[in-house]
Design a protein around this motif. Structure first.
Motif, PDB file in Angstrom:
ATOM      1  N   HIS A 485       2.012  11.614  -3.402  1.00 19.96           N
ATOM      2  CA  HIS A 485       3.288  11.035  -2.972  1.00 19.96           C
ATOM      3  C   HIS A 485       3.074   9.537  -2.749  1.00 19.96           C
ATOM      4  O   HIS A 485       2.164   9.140  -2.026  1.00 19.96           O
ATOM      5  CB  HIS A 485       3.780  11.696  -1.684  1.00 19.96           C
ATOM      6  N   PRO A 486       3.873   8.690  -3.343  1.00 17.12           N
ATOM      7  CA  PRO A 486       3.628   7.240  -3.240  1.00 17.12           C
ATOM      8  C   PRO A 486       3.743   6.677  -1.832  1.00 17.12           C
ATOM      9  O   PRO A 486       3.239   5.583  -1.562  1.00 17.12           O
ATOM     10  CB  PRO A 486       4.725   6.649  -4.156  1.00 17.12           C
ATOM     11  N   ASP A 487       4.374   7.415  -0.920  1.00 12.88           N
ATOM     12  CA  ASP A 487       4.549   6.915   0.439  1.00 12.88           C
ATOM     13  C   ASP A 487       3.508   7.459   1.416  1.00 12.88           C
ATOM     14  O   ASP A 487       3.602   7.215   2.620  1.00 12.88           O
ATOM     15  CB  ASP A 487       5.950   7.257   0.958  1.00 12.88           C
ATOM     16  N   ALA A 488       2.543   8.222   0.913  1.00 13.31           N
ATOM     17  CA  ALA A 488       1.472   8.752   1.762  1.00 13.31           C
ATOM     18  C   ALA A 488       0.236   7.865   1.613  1.00 13.31           C
ATOM     19  O   ALA A 488      -0.358   7.801   0.539  1.00 13.31           O
ATOM     20  CB  ALA A 488       1.154  10.190   1.391  1.00 13.31           C
ATOM     21  N   GLU A 489      -0.148   7.182   2.673  1.00 12.06           N
ATOM     22  CA  GLU A 489      -1.290   6.275   2.634  1.00 12.06           C
ATOM     23  C   GLU A 489      -2.607   7.022   2.822  1.00 12.06           C
ATOM     24  O   GLU A 489      -3.545   6.863   2.061  1.00 12.06           O
ATOM     25  CB  GLU A 489      -1.148   5.211   3.731  1.00 12.06           C
TER      26      GLU A 489
END
Length: 569
Positions: A485-489
């Motif tokens: 997921h692109p928003d999970a760092e």
């Protein structure tokens, strides 16, 4: 004459069948191998820079002479064969010089991180019984605080201190007790003989104790012998693609890593294997990882090969068009510590003009067992790769010792006999050493499987497995899915108690700065995992956090996540 371990073969299959360790000399000594064996002692070994812009260059002969002076000084302090000397220094010349001096003496070096606090430092100094500590000025106060609790620590040698104590003689009067038997590194080495006769050693002579990160329990001192760094060389060839048929000559290679020189992942994956082959290493005490500084170092020193932890790669992916912004000479990147998602390989291929990213697998007890090499076989995203030549790796039943069938999950293991990367013992804990040995195998404690083409796939640590409704779930797979997921760092996944299912999967998610946690984000994550994995593997609980607990090597401490849950229950 220069002697190099040469795992150069035209194919992976030939390397696996033909390579052996028989060429290691009977009188092998690490320091001689890394420094004195090279035909050209004037070749550059270390390009050293500092945040203030200073730059120093050291040849192999320079490092030999300087480590000779230090070895003579340590000998005068009474350091003998088998004694332990701790090294608490960042990426500065004093760090490898201390290791090299110890190995010339037949002593045992002890790399420790400058990030350690009082408890961590006190524990390791006491457990190892170190009687000398070479420490950076930035950690001198911490060492002074714990020194009275470390009765065997007799001498402290300070690197880059603001003031020196001179000859280190015991002080009287009202002087600070921490100044007793303390020395300035440069003054300590100055004026001593440039020559030193290396102690008689073999490949099996104890050389270094490296402590585990403590991600799954109290840290343990892992004792390795003089042939340890040789054991890394076949993997070094694989993940930096130095095969017989690979393009480019190793003669022009320059190596750098931002990883702490206290860890086997920096010293063993890059620094010492590079010196075995007479190659140049770049050192720079960065402090915290800075993306711009990393790219500037790669450009300034024409770095061709680098070891980057996954977290560092993700941060570097935030720079747009890096190949246009910086004049890079990169050919390959190796990384390890967690499975690499496909987008990292895709990013390097497109944004770094075809640079390969090769995953590697190992542990402090047995490092670099499995790796990828694009020149030898296709890289399969998410796979650990194939066994490195020289190491017999298998997936076995940890109770019977029998090898598991293809596709079945079992414990990853490596044959102990004659393998230089497998540790000798846990320092002071022989009973724990015995628990990792079964019928000649070293048990890694990691669960995985092997497919029909010989690729290995990591599942989880044995003690991290989540059993929910009778299903076994590896947290690593769930974490990898969420990280797509692109928003999970960053993500940490653990099992938490549940009356109905025994355990349920819980994810601790650190979002990127631009995304707030909320129920819609939770549903996106759950849908993603359901789609990528089995329905029973999705996280029923998701907690958003500002940061995750990590070891000083950057590994997420699932144990602390579990303990935090217990404390709040």
């Amino acid at each position: 004459m220069a002697w190099h371990l040469a795992p150069d073969f035209p194919s992976y299959e030939e390397a696996r069948s033909e390579f052996s360790w028989d060429a290691i000399p009977d009188d092998y000594n690490i320091a001689h191998d890394l420094l004195r064996k090279h035909d050209d002692g004037n070749a550059t070994a270390l390009e050293q820079c500092y945040p203030d812009g200073r730059r120093e260059t050291y040849s192999f002969r320079d490092l030999d002479v300087r480590s000779n002076r230090l070895a003579n000084g340590l000998s005068d302090l009474g350091v003998e064969r088998g004694d332990r000397v701790s090294v608490v220094v960042p990426q500065k010349p004093a760090n490898p010089l201390t290791h090299l001096a110890c190995w010339k003496l037949g002593a045992i070096s002890l790399p420790l991180s400058i990030l350690f606090g009082e408890d961590a430092l006190r524990y390791r100094l006491n457990d190892s019984g170190a009687n000398v500590a070479v420490v950076d000025s930035t950690v001198r106060s911490t060492v002074d605080t714990v020194r009275d609790d470390c009765p065997e620590l007799e001498h402290v040698i300070e690197v880059d201190g603001s003031a020196s104590v001179g000859d280190g003689s015991t002080l009287d009067g009202d002087e600070n007790p921490s100044d007793r038997d303390s020395y300035d590194f440069e003054e300590f080495c100055s004026g001593r003989s440039n020559s030193f006769d290396i102690a008689e050693t073999t490949r099996d002579t104890p050389a270094i104790i490296i402590y585990t990160s403590g991600s799954t329990g109290p840290p343990k001192g892992v004792l390795h012998t003089h042939d340890l760094w040789l054991g890394h060389c076949p993997a070094f060839h694989m993940y930096f693609e130095r095969t017989a048929e690979s393009a480019g000559s190793p003669a022009d290679s320059v190596y750098w890593t931002p990883a702490d020189w206290a860890w086997i992942g920096a010293l063993g994956d890059l620094v010492f294997p590079a010196w075995h082959y007479g190659q140049t290493v770049v050192g720079c005490p960065m402090g915290g990882f800075d993306v711009e500084t990393a790219y500037e170092l790669l450009e300034r020193f024409s770095v061709t090969d680098t070891f980057l932890p996954p977290t560092a790669i993700r941060m570097m992916m935030g720079i747009e068009n890096p190949a246009q912004k910086y004049e890079l000479s990169l050919r390959s990147i190796c990384s390890g510590g967690e499975p690499l998602p496909p987008e990292i390989m895709d990013w390097a291929e497109t944004e770094l003009d075809g640079v390969s990213v090769n995953e590697l697998y190992g542990q402090t007890e047995a490092n670099l067992l499995v790796s990828n090499c694009r020149d030898w076989f296709p890289v399969r995203a998410g796979s650990m790769g194939k066994p490195v030549p020289g190491h017999e790796v298998a997936v076995i039943d940890p109770v019977s010792g029998e090898e598991k069938p293809v596709g079945d999950v079992g414990m990853i293991a490596v044959e102990r006999e004659n393998d230089p990367i497998v540790f000798t013992e846990y320092w002071n804990h022989p009973e724990k050493t015995a628990t990792t040995t079964l019928d000649g195998w070293h048990l890694t404690g990691d669960l995985g499987c092997r497919d029909s083409d010989g690729y290995f796939w990591f599942k989880s640590r044995d003690d991290d497995v989540i059993i929910t409704s009778g299903y076994r779930v590896g947290p690593g797979e769930v974490e990898s899915s969420i990280l797509e997921h692109p928003d999970a760092e960053q993500v940490g996944v653990v099992g938490v108690p549940d009356e109905t299912r025994g355990e349920i999967v819980k994810a601790f998610v650190q979002p990127v700065e631009s995304r707030d946690g909320g129920e819609s984000f939770r549903e996106e994550i759950r849908s993603l995992v359901r789609h990528k994995l089995a329905k029973y593997e999705y996280p029923r609980e998701i907690e958003f956090v500002s940061e995750l607990p990590k070891t000083t090597t950057g590994k997420i401490q699932r144990r602390k996540l579990r303990e935090g849950k217990d404390e709040n229950a």
